[in-house]
Design a protein around this motif. Structure first.
Motif, PDB file in Angstrom:
ATOM      1  N   THR A  63       0.851  -1.189   0.000  1.00  0.00           N
ATOM      2  CA  THR A  63       0.000   0.000   0.000  1.00  0.00           C
ATOM      3  C   THR A  63       0.883   1.234   0.000  1.00  0.00           C
ATOM      4  OG1 THR A  63      -0.120   0.022   2.413  1.00  0.00           O
ATOM      5  CG2 THR A  63      -1.906  -1.103   1.245  1.00  0.00           C
ATOM      6  N   PHE A 119      -3.906  -3.694  -9.204  1.00  0.00           N
ATOM      7  CA  PHE A 119      -3.676  -2.301  -8.817  1.00  0.00           C
ATOM      8  C   PHE A 119      -5.025  -1.650  -8.529  1.00  0.00           C
ATOM      9  CE2 PHE A 119      -3.509   2.173 -10.102  1.00  0.00           C
ATOM     10  CZ  PHE A 119      -2.461   2.628  -9.317  1.00  0.00           C
ATOM     11  N   VAL A 178      -3.026   3.972  -2.853  1.00  0.00           N
ATOM     12  CA  VAL A 178      -3.019   2.842  -3.797  1.00  0.00           C
ATOM     13  C   VAL A 178      -2.768   1.536  -3.067  1.00  0.00           C
ATOM     14  CG1 VAL A 178      -2.240   4.195  -5.780  1.00  0.00           C
ATOM     15  CG2 VAL A 178      -0.561   3.081  -4.330  1.00  0.00           C
ATOM     16  N   ARG A 179      -3.146   0.448  -3.739  1.00  0.00           N
ATOM     17  CA  ARG A 179      -2.899  -0.895  -3.200  1.00  0.00           C
ATOM     18  C   ARG A 179      -2.472  -1.788  -4.364  1.00  0.00           C
ATOM     19  NH1 ARG A 179      -4.017  -3.515   1.359  1.00  0.00           N
ATOM     20  NH2 ARG A 179      -4.370  -5.744   1.250  1.00  0.00           N
ATOM     21  N   LEU A 180      -1.389  -2.547  -4.152  1.00  0.00           N
ATOM     22  CA  LEU A 180      -0.917  -3.546  -5.112  1.00  0.00           C
ATOM     23  C   LEU A 180      -1.094  -4.920  -4.490  1.00  0.00           C
ATOM     24  CD1 LEU A 180       2.396  -1.880  -6.288  1.00  0.00           C
ATOM     25  CD2 LEU A 180       0.420  -2.312  -7.714  1.00  0.00           C
ATOM     26  N   THR A 181      -1.795  -5.814  -5.191  1.00  0.00           N
ATOM     27  CA  THR A 181      -2.008  -7.177  -4.721  1.00  0.00           C
ATOM     28  C   THR A 181      -1.706  -8.127  -5.875  1.00  0.00           C
ATOM     29  OG1 THR A 181      -4.335  -7.009  -5.329  1.00  0.00           O
ATOM     30  CG2 THR A 181      -3.777  -6.494  -3.035  1.00  0.00           C
ATOM     31  N   PRO A 205       0.072  -8.529 -11.339  1.00  0.00           N
ATOM     32  CA  PRO A 205      -0.247  -7.649 -10.218  1.00  0.00           C
ATOM     33  C   PRO A 205      -1.626  -7.022 -10.360  1.00  0.00           C
ATOM     34  CG  PRO A 205       1.306  -6.585 -11.711  1.00  0.00           C
ATOM     35  CD  PRO A 205       1.089  -7.986 -12.218  1.00  0.00           C
TER      36      PRO A 205
END
Length: 188
Positions: free
Chosen positions: A140, A185, A174-177, A183
């Motif tokens: 995050t 986003f 933002v969040r990256l998972t 990925p």
């Protein structure tokens, strides 16, 4: 030693059993050119370039079991596998990061990046998997797109992707998972 157009200076502990296993590493890294490392491109399935400088300390029963690193990456470019608008790569003037490794999990404590398209910070974890592209992301942060880049995104992406509130002076959360290979986003 010389490596990838740069220098690695430090010490490595090599164990007798199993033969030749690297048990620990302390190193100062200067001028390593990422685009010269073919294993990096093949393990990430994308082109990455830039110049790496930093300090690394790794150890434990397995090399990536524990450790820490501080590094600076300059003139970095990362290929996007699913291009955004007409953008096939993201560029950064500088990325500075502090990471720790514990039992196959990377803790990104502080990472700051600046570039021609956006600036920001990010933190969180990456759970290492084999192959590396399957490693799990849970990151995050805040991104601050430069006004011309944000305008281009808003012209070409659905409005539902953008938060209802205008970004503050620190930008968008933002969040990256997902994985390094795929990925996810999200603007929060």
């Amino acid at each position: 030693c010389s490596a990838y157009s740069g220098i690695i200076e430090g010490k490595a502990d090599i164990t007798k059993q199993p033969a030749g296993r690297l048990g620990g590493l302390e190193a100062d890294i200067a001028g390593i050119r990422l685009n010269d490392i073919s294993a990096l491109k093949s393990s990430l399935n994308r082109q990455v370039s830039g110049v790496l400088n930093g300090k690394v300390n790794l150890g434990g029963k397995a090399l990536l079991q524990s450790g820490s690193a501080r590094f600076t990456l300059s003139d970095c470019k990362v290929e996007l596998l699913s291009p955004l608008i007409s953008l096939d790569q993201v560029s950064f003037t500088v990325i500075e990061a502090e990471v720790s490794i514990n039992n196959g999990q990377i803790q990104l404590g502080k990472c700051m990046f600046k570039g021609p398209q956006l600036d920001g910070t990010i933190s969180g974890t990456v759970v290492l998997k084999h192959p590396p592209v399957k490693s799990l992301l849970n990151l995050t942060g805040m991104i601050k797109p430069h006004h011309f880049f944000l305008a281009e995104l808003k012209k070409n992406l659905p409005p539902s992707l953008f938060p209802k509130k205008r970004p503050g002076s620190s930008g968008f959360p933002v969040r990256l998972t997902g994985t390094l290979e795929q990925p996810g986003f999200a603007l929060r």
